[in-house]
Structure formats: C-alpha cells, structure tokens
Design an enzyme around this catalytic site. Structure first.
Site, short mmCIF file in Angstrom:
data_model
loop_
_atom_site.label_atom_id
_atom_site.label_comp_id
_atom_site.label_asym_id
_atom_site.label_seq_id
_atom_site.Cartn_x
_atom_site.Cartn_y
_atom_site.Cartn_z
N ASP A 12 14.08 89.46 -10.04
CA ASP A 12 14.48 88.30 -10.82
C ASP A 12 13.41 87.92 -11.84
OD1 ASP A 12 15.64 85.54 -11.39
OD2 ASP A 12 16.93 86.21 -9.76
N SER A 63 19.63 83.27 -14.14
CA SER A 63 19.98 83.96 -12.90
C SER A 63 21.46 83.86 -12.57
CB SER A 63 19.14 83.42 -11.74
OG SER A 63 17.78 83.68 -11.97
N HIS A 122 21.10 74.82 -17.33
CA HIS A 122 21.77 73.97 -16.34
C HIS A 122 22.67 72.93 -17.00
CE1 HIS A 122 19.61 75.23 -12.66
NE2 HIS A 122 18.68 75.57 -13.53
N ARG A 253 25.72 73.65 -14.15
CA ARG A 253 25.35 74.63 -13.12
C ARG A 253 25.18 73.93 -11.78
NH1 ARG A 253 20.56 79.14 -13.62
NH2 ARG A 253 19.89 79.07 -11.46
N ALA A 254 25.70 74.54 -10.74
CA ALA A 254 25.85 73.86 -9.45
C ALA A 254 24.59 73.82 -8.62
CB ALA A 254 26.97 74.54 -8.66
N ASP A 255 23.83 74.91 -8.56
CA ASP A 255 22.86 75.07 -7.47
C ASP A 255 21.82 73.97 -7.41
OD1 ASP A 255 21.89 76.19 -9.87
OD2 ASP A 255 20.54 77.56 -8.82
N ARG A 256 21.40 73.43 -8.54
CA ARG A 256 20.36 72.40 -8.53
C ARG A 256 20.92 70.98 -8.59
NH1 ARG A 256 15.18 73.98 -8.54
NH2 ARG A 256 14.66 76.14 -9.10
N ASP A 432 17.87 90.44 -13.77
CA ASP A 432 18.95 89.61 -14.30
C ASP A 432 18.60 88.99 -15.65
OD1 ASP A 432 16.97 88.13 -13.09
OD2 ASP A 432 18.31 86.75 -12.07
#
EC number: 5.4.2.12
Length: 501
Positions: A12, A63, A122, A253-256, A432
């Site tokens: 990464d 990513s 994000h 963006r979801a992850d954070r 990526d």
C-alpha cells in the site's frame, strides 16, 4: 495457463518514484528483495490515478479506489466523480427533501460534519459548501463541524481550504461551529478516545473554546501543530446538538466515518449520547448503521472474489487493522459479507500515536500468518495488504519511511521464498497508489504526506513460466491477469485486459 494458486501482495502506497531522488524512501532504503525481484522477474507499470481509476483527471488515487479497481477488473466511477456530476441537482433528492422537511417542521439546526479539504479522497469541501448553501436556502440555520486534513493534502493547507470554504458560504446563515483534526475525528483503528473527543465537542460543546477559526489554525501552526492534529475545538458560542436538530455526515468514504457515526447513533459502549431528530449521510457507510444516504451504492457483479467463489474455490484476505476494510469491504466492491469459502484474517495494528514511532507496524505478525496459509495450499487466491508504506508515508518522516520499506522488504522475501516452495503457485507484487516514493515537497518546502500521481509496479513470479512478457496498463487489468493465470474465463463485465502479452 493453469496455475493452482495466486498470492496477490498489495504494498500500500508503494509507487514508482524517481530512482535517484533523495526523497524516495524506497530507493534510499536499498531494499534487497525488492531490487532483486524488480531486476529478475517480469515487470510492468500500472496507472493508479485520475480517469484510469474512475476519478477526475489529475486526481490522486487512494486505497479505496485502488482496491475496487483491482478487484472489479473494470474502471469504477468513484464517489468524487459521481457526486461532482449529480450534486448540481441534489435538491431533487428524495432523502434530502425529507431531511429538510423534518428540520423545517421542528425549526431545527442542520449540523454538517465532514472533512473540509480539496484532497478529494474522503470528501470534497465544494460538496459540503454546496449542501450547506442549498439547505440554508430553505431558511434553516446550518452549522459546520469542520475536520481538517493535512494527510491527503499538504500538512498546512487547512487554512487556505477553510478560507475558500467560508468564502463559498458567505451570505447565508452558515457558520463553522467546531474544528477538529482528522486524527481525532476520523480514526478507524478503534482509538475511541480520539473519536469521543471530537464527538463531545460536536454533541455537547465540551472542548476548548476559541473565538475565530483562522486564529485557531494560526495558533496551532505557530506551535508546530499541523491540520491533522488540531485538537477538537468549539468556535464562538456554539452550545451543542439539540433534539430538534438534524445531522448530515458529508464524507463520501465510509471507513473513517464509521466510528463517529456509531457514537452518534448510540451503537457503542459510550453512554452519554446526544439526541437529535434526523440523520443523513453522503454515501452508505455500514449496513447495521441504517443511515439514509444521498447517493446509494452502485452494485457490481462478477468481481474477482465473486468469480473465485462461483468456481467453488477458496480465497483468503489478510491485512492489519488499518487496511482490513480494503482487502474485504472495498475489495468486494462494497459487499460487507464474505463470499462463500472466503476466509478473513485481521492482524491488529500497533497502538502508537503515529506509525513513524513503529514503522514495522504489524508486518511481521501478518507475514507469519500469511506464510503459514500459503504453505497450507488451501487457497486458490490469497490477497494480502502491507500497510506500512502508506501509513508511515503519511507521517512525512523520511527515516521512519525507510525503516517501513525495509520491514516490508524483509516480509516480501519470506513470502517469495514460501511461494517458491509451492508447485504451480504465482506471486504478484503490486500497489494501489503511490506515497512513500516521495517524502518531501520541494516546491512548498514541506514534508510530502499525501499520495502521489505516480504509476505503481506490477511484478510477477511464476514458478514455471519465467519467460512471461508483460505490458503496461492500469489497476483494472490485474483481475483479468489473475483469471488468466488460473485458467478461468474473464467475464464480460470485466473490461480490463490481461497484462500478459
């Protein structure tokens, strides 16, 4: 070609940099395994940014985008591009109309929280200002809970972003109510104390107070605190969230955003939860949060993981905490549940303040598990992510980045030697997006903490096919290549092409 298994190692943030640059952590670290495989095995370069991955031209990759393009075998139009196109007519959105109606009926305040940044990874500040202006036009008071970036952008770019943002909301009943560095607001590694600090500022105005956003940022800069690390702060006379209010989560963006959203909805062990009337998010974050969203997810069929499952073959996804969502949720193009015969292994990331303090992160623990799984010969496809180049690259610490590169290189050597033991096994090493190959921005005389526009490597070790020829391509060409190696027909939905000439 009919190999029995493929091990896909995603390094990464490991891009193709300028080889002799003193700011390239890869070349300056002299990683022996990397140098060996780069020189001795088939190699090509892949585009990982801009229109080649479904982003606007010139936009850095990330990513989420990278893993979705890798697994889908097609160029996936990303959230940034999609929202840019559709937000112009957002007032016609059913969920937004319902949200506005509820606020009007209750005379509530709209709380918009998100990353005020032009990084486009994000969120984008123009999306937030557009939403704020459109809601304000309905005679609804809007307050902004501004998260500052400095990670996908230059470390001290927050002041400029906020100035531009305030210019775009001028003339409407909109103001910034709290400010928080993304280190606190957008944690994804279960550092709940950081998320709670942001939440308490937003929900209860329980934080240090400052009269002016610009002077707050200036004060932090003077104390060598960059955007990412600015502590949650209340601006002016803001008092918190009330029952009649509505909350709009503006990151796409979801992850954070999952941790903050979970606290807002009372889905954690944190018991002091502010009540509010309605909630809306830009995109779908997580199934069990059940938050209505402005832009429902796109659905993808015949992705790499799905094809492996449909052929009744086993697959493994392995990463440490920081990149676990990328090899699972994002690698499955937004599908939370594992496919049939898909095993997942999560290696906890180390509990340090920033990863330059432990640049090896959990790479060695991950490799120990990975090597054992390769030797078991249970899996047709193994997808592994090494987080170090990206996570340490984001710190801007060159010496730590070199240590991260060497740690990953040591792990890569172990993986390579293990694959060599297995008949009919293939190792693919790729990335990526770029990051660690550029650690300093000479133009702005500041550490470079963001991703890059550089191409990424694609190296293949086939145990019994050393004369393989590869052509340059883009990330969406990886899945078709893997299918060719496994002797599986590429589906029509995959518009990428095999990299094998």
């Amino acid at each position: 070609m009919n190999f029995k298994s493929v091990v896909l190692c995603i390094l990464d943030g490991w891009g193709n940099g300028i080889g002799d640059s003193k700011y390239n952590a890869i070349s300056n670290a002299n990683p022996p395994c990397w140098q060996y495989i780069s020189s001795n095995y088939p190699r090509c370069s892949l585009s990982a940014c801009g229109t080649d991955v479904g982003l606007p031209d010139g936009q850095i990759g990330n990513s989420e985008v990278g893993h979705m393009n890798i697994c889908s075998g097609r160029v996936v139009m990303q959230s940034l591009q999609r929202i840019d196109r559709e937000i112009k007519t957002i007032e016609n959105n059913k969920n937004l109309r319902s949200f506005i109606s509820d606020l009007k009926d209750k005379n509530g305040v709209c709380h918009i929280m998100g990353l005020v940044s032009d990084g486009g990874v994000h969120s984008h500040q123009k999306h937030i200002s557009t939403l704020a202006n459109k809601i304000s036009q309905h005679e609804i008071k809007v307050v902004i809970h501004a998260f500052l970036d400095g990670r996908d952008t230059l470390p001290n770019s927050g002041k400029k972003c906020v100035q531009e943002f305030e210019e775009n909301i001028k003339g409407n009943d909109i103001r910034i109510a709290t400010v928080s560095g993304r280190y606190y607001a957008m944690d994804r590694d279960n550092r709940w104390e950081r998320t709670i600090e942001t939440y308490e500022a937003i929900a209860f105005a329980r934080a240090t107070c400052h009269n002016n956003v610009m002077s707050l940022i200036d004060n932090n800069y003077q104390n060598n605190i960059t955007d990412e690390f600015i502590r949650p702060t209340v601006i002016g006379d803001y008092k918190g969230i009330e029952l009649k209010d509505g909350v709009l989560l503006a990151n796409f963006r979801a992850d954070r955003m999952i941790q903050l959203a979970s606290i807002l909805l009372g889905k954690t062990g944190y018991t002091e939860v502010a009540k509010f009337s309605s909630i809306l998010s830009m995109m779908k974050y997580k199934e069990d949060l059940q938050i209505p969203c402005l832009f429902p997810p796109a659905f993808f069929t015949n992705t790499l993981g799905e094809i492996i499952a449909d052929n009744k073959l086993r697959q493994l996804r392995i990463a440490e905490t920081e990149k676990y969502a990328h090899v699972t949720f994002f690698f499955n193009c937004g599908k939370e549940e594992p496919f049939s015969n898909e095993e997942r292994i999560l290696i906890p990331s180390p509990k340090v303040e920033t990863y330059d303090l432990q640049p090896e992160m959990s790479a060695f623990e991950l490799t120990e598990k990975l090597v054992g799984k390769i030797r078991s010969q249970e899996f047709t496809l193994i997808v592994a992510n090494y987080a170090n180049p990206d996570m340490v690259g984001h710190t801007g610490n060159m010496e730590a980045a070199k240590k991260a590169v060497l740690a990953v290189d040591d792990c890569l050597a172990k993986v390579l030697n293990t694959v060599k033991e297995i008949n009919d096994a293939v190792l693919i090493v790729t990335a990526d997006h770029g990051n660690v190959e550029c650690m300093f921005d000479e133009k702005n005389n500041t550490p470079h903490t963001a991703h890059t526009l550089n191409k990424v490597p694609f190296i293949i070790y086939p145990n019994s096919c050393n004369n393989l020829k590869l052509k340059d391509g883009r990330l969406s060409d990886i899945a078709p290549t893997i299918l060719q190696l496994l002797g599986i027909k590429k589906p029509d939905e995959m518009t990428g092409s095999s990299l094998i000439v």
